[in-house]
Scaffold this motif. Structure first.
Motif, PDB file in Angstrom:
ATOM      1  N   THR A 125     -38.426 -83.049 -28.330  1.00  0.00           N
ATOM      2  CA  THR A 125     -37.325 -82.626 -28.973  1.00  0.00           C
ATOM      3  C   THR A 125     -37.086 -81.229 -28.737  1.00  0.00           C
ATOM      4  N   GLU A 126     -36.003 -80.698 -28.870  1.00  0.00           N
ATOM      5  CA  GLU A 126     -35.477 -79.125 -28.878  1.00  0.00           C
ATOM      6  C   GLU A 126     -34.782 -78.857 -30.123  1.00  0.00           C
ATOM      7  N   TRP A 127     -35.307 -77.454 -30.468  1.00  0.00           N
ATOM      8  CA  TRP A 127     -34.641 -77.338 -31.773  1.00  0.00           C
ATOM      9  C   TRP A 127     -33.738 -75.924 -31.579  1.00  0.00           C
ATOM     10  N   ASN A 128     -32.781 -76.109 -32.333  1.00  0.00           N
ATOM     11  CA  ASN A 128     -31.698 -75.148 -32.514  1.00  0.00           C
ATOM     12  C   ASN A 128     -32.299 -74.316 -33.505  1.00  0.00           C
ATOM     13  N   ASP A 129     -32.836 -72.996 -33.233  1.00  0.00           N
ATOM     14  CA  ASP A 129     -33.403 -72.135 -34.108  1.00  0.00           C
ATOM     15  C   ASP A 129     -32.469 -71.157 -34.594  1.00  0.00           C
ATOM     16  N   ASP A 130     -31.063 -71.231 -34.198  1.00  0.00           N
ATOM     17  CA  ASP A 130     -30.263 -70.515 -34.946  1.00  0.00           C
ATOM     18  C   ASP A 130     -29.765 -70.811 -36.256  1.00  0.00           C
ATOM     19  N   ALA A 131     -29.880 -72.158 -36.421  1.00  0.00           N
ATOM     20  CA  ALA A 131     -29.287 -73.031 -37.538  1.00  0.00           C
ATOM     21  C   ALA A 131     -30.223 -72.857 -38.704  1.00  0.00           C
ATOM     22  N   ASP A 132     -29.827 -72.772 -39.835  1.00  0.00           N
ATOM     23  CA  ASP A 132     -30.605 -72.349 -41.032  1.00  0.00           C
ATOM     24  C   ASP A 132     -30.406 -73.759 -42.089  1.00  0.00           C
ATOM     25  N   PRO A 133     -31.496 -74.399 -42.137  1.00  0.00           N
ATOM     26  CA  PRO A 133     -32.781 -74.423 -41.499  1.00  0.00           C
ATOM     27  C   PRO A 133     -32.454 -74.689 -40.034  1.00  0.00           C
ATOM     28  N   PRO A 134     -33.734 -74.663 -39.169  1.00  0.00           N
ATOM     29  CA  PRO A 134     -33.346 -75.020 -37.781  1.00  0.00           C
ATOM     30  C   PRO A 134     -33.299 -76.667 -37.675  1.00  0.00           C
ATOM     31  N   GLU A 135     -32.668 -77.036 -36.628  1.00  0.00           N
ATOM     32  CA  GLU A 135     -32.337 -78.515 -36.562  1.00  0.00           C
ATOM     33  C   GLU A 135     -32.230 -78.913 -35.214  1.00  0.00           C
ATOM     34  N   LYS A 136     -32.708 -80.244 -34.897  1.00  0.00           N
ATOM     35  CA  LYS A 136     -32.759 -81.005 -33.517  1.00  0.00           C
ATOM     36  C   LYS A 136     -31.546 -80.913 -32.944  1.00  0.00           C
ATOM     37  N   PHE A 137     -31.731 -80.307 -31.605  1.00  0.00           N
ATOM     38  CA  PHE A 137     -30.366 -80.770 -30.775  1.00  0.00           C
ATOM     39  C   PHE A 137     -30.290 -82.230 -30.499  1.00  0.00           C
ATOM     40  N   PRO A 138     -28.986 -82.686 -30.594  1.00  0.00           N
ATOM     41  CA  PRO A 138     -28.908 -84.028 -30.183  1.00  0.00           C
ATOM     42  C   PRO A 138     -28.990 -84.133 -28.564  1.00  0.00           C
ATOM     43  N   LYS A 139     -29.454 -85.191 -28.066  1.00  0.00           N
ATOM     44  CA  LYS A 139     -29.770 -85.407 -26.857  1.00  0.00           C
ATOM     45  C   LYS A 139     -28.925 -84.949 -25.670  1.00  0.00           C
ATOM     46  N   GLU A 140     -27.494 -85.236 -25.843  1.00  0.00           N
ATOM     47  CA  GLU A 140     -26.651 -84.444 -24.954  1.00  0.00           C
ATOM     48  C   GLU A 140     -26.581 -83.101 -24.836  1.00  0.00           C
ATOM     49  N   ASP A 141     -27.087 -82.496 -25.856  1.00  0.00           N
ATOM     50  CA  ASP A 141     -26.798 -81.033 -25.710  1.00  0.00           C
ATOM     51  C   ASP A 141     -28.395 -80.257 -25.342  1.00  0.00           C
ATOM     52  N   ARG A 142     -29.428 -81.396 -25.197  1.00  0.00           N
ATOM     53  CA  ARG A 142     -30.691 -80.693 -24.861  1.00  0.00           C
ATOM     54  C   ARG A 142     -30.828 -80.227 -23.136  1.00  0.00           C
ATOM     55  N   GLU A 143     -31.619 -79.402 -22.980  1.00  0.00           N
ATOM     56  CA  GLU A 143     -31.861 -78.967 -21.765  1.00  0.00           C
ATOM     57  C   GLU A 143     -32.395 -80.220 -20.843  1.00  0.00           C
ATOM     58  N   LYS A 144     -33.432 -80.941 -21.307  1.00  0.00           N
ATOM     59  CA  LYS A 144     -33.756 -81.961 -20.734  1.00  0.00           C
ATOM     60  C   LYS A 144     -33.444 -83.121 -21.391  1.00  0.00           C
ATOM     61  N   GLN A 145     -33.452 -84.272 -20.315  1.00  0.00           N
ATOM     62  CA  GLN A 145     -32.914 -85.564 -20.567  1.00  0.00           C
ATOM     63  C   GLN A 145     -33.869 -86.689 -21.099  1.00  0.00           C
ATOM     64  N   TYR A 146     -35.283 -86.489 -20.631  1.00  0.00           N
ATOM     65  CA  TYR A 146     -36.313 -87.647 -21.072  1.00  0.00           C
ATOM     66  C   TYR A 146     -36.647 -87.562 -22.362  1.00  0.00           C
ATOM     67  N   GLU A 147     -37.163 -88.612 -22.974  1.00  0.00           N
ATOM     68  CA  GLU A 147     -37.365 -88.876 -24.253  1.00  0.00           C
ATOM     69  C   GLU A 147     -38.848 -88.675 -24.780  1.00  0.00           C
ATOM     70  N   PHE A 148     -39.908 -88.578 -23.955  1.00  0.00           N
ATOM     71  CA  PHE A 148     -41.113 -88.253 -24.053  1.00  0.00           C
ATOM     72  C   PHE A 148     -41.966 -87.262 -23.145  1.00  0.00           C
ATOM     73  N   ASN A 149     -42.510 -86.494 -23.585  1.00  0.00           N
ATOM     74  CA  ASN A 149     -43.474 -85.898 -22.784  1.00  0.00           C
ATOM     75  C   ASN A 149     -44.827 -86.656 -22.702  1.00  0.00           C
ATOM     76  N   LYS A 150     -45.449 -86.682 -21.685  1.00  0.00           N
ATOM     77  CA  LYS A 150     -46.511 -87.459 -21.249  1.00  0.00           C
ATOM     78  C   LYS A 150     -47.486 -86.975 -20.088  1.00  0.00           C
ATOM     79  N   TYR A 151     -48.657 -87.095 -20.457  1.00  0.00           N
ATOM     80  CA  TYR A 151     -49.824 -86.634 -19.232  1.00  0.00           C
ATOM     81  C   TYR A 151     -51.169 -87.531 -19.666  1.00  0.00           C
ATOM     82  N   ARG A 152     -52.009 -87.688 -18.508  1.00  0.00           N
ATOM     83  CA  ARG A 152     -53.018 -88.342 -18.643  1.00  0.00           C
ATOM     84  C   ARG A 152     -54.203 -87.455 -19.008  1.00  0.00           C
TER      85      ARG A 152
END
Length: 223
Positions: A125-152
């Protein structure tokens, strides 16, 4: 800490392999008999695991303990892809089931059995910290388009990593360090990070207790 979801996609992962992983995924540092198992094995694609406990106050799923998995345990996720699981989680994440952190989960795939790693995935998720309260950016406005962070992560670091992510004590990238002093590599286009971790903090006594359980389960034919 809420109960985490565990998916097993490796067709060759029999009950012994799953029990073996569950031993390593215990909280050997701070756990006791009632609290050191923290993951629920999801065996169905039809959502009984997330719905049948919805009437409880925290809606917590029961943890699957080492030895609970037997030769009779069915697993509808055998042979599934990571994308199959991500779609399943995305379909159920908006249900708002309190007490189950379904946007953070584990996967055991074929590679997991070869090198004793576990995929840890967390919804990005990416958060818009300028909003009060902070809110999640919709996917189309995010910097990254993948849905999940992953590692092994190694089996013996899975619990400590999951626990810190679950309670928000650390961020996903805190377990992915820079590469030999170079700038942070970050995630690739599909959300995969390189896990660096912090090593295991278990004492010799704690490791000895864990390995004692491994030997006992081997003798009983459970792993």
């Amino acid at each position: 800490m809420s109960t985490g979801l565990l998916f097993v996609t490796a067709p060759e992962a029999d009950f012994k392999a799953i029990n073996h992983f569950l031993i390593y995924a215990r909280d050997w540092e701070f756990g006791d008999e009632d609290t050191w198992d923290n993951f629920h094995l999801v065996t169905s694609r039809k959502d009984p695991d997330l719905s049948k406990f919805s009437d409880s106050r925290r809606n917590e799923l029961p943890a699957t303990k080492p030895g609970d998995v037997t030769a009779e345990t069915s697993n509808e996720w055998s042979g599934a892809s990571i994308q199959d699981i991500e779609r399943y989680v995305l379909d159920h994440e908006p249900t708002g089931i309190d007490g189950n952190e379904i946007s953070l989960f584990l996967i055991l795939d074929c590679q997991s059995l070869r090198d004793r790693t576990c995929i840890i995935a967390e919804r990005y998720t990416e958060w818009n910290d300028d909003a009060d309260p902070p809110e999640k950016f919709p996917k189309e406005d995010r910097e990254k388009q993948y849905e999940f962070n992953k590692y092994r992560a190694p089996w013996d670091e899975t619990y400590i990593c999951f626990a810190n992510l679950n309670i928000g004590n650390m961020d996903f990238e805190d377990f992915a360090d820079d590469d030999e002093g170079e700038e942070d590599v970050g995630a690739d286009g599909e959300g995969w990070w390189t896990f660096r971790g912090m090593g295991s903090d278990l004492t010799e006594e704690q490791v000895g207790r864990r390995e004692g359980v491994v030997r006992r389960f081997e003798g009983e034919g459970k792993i």
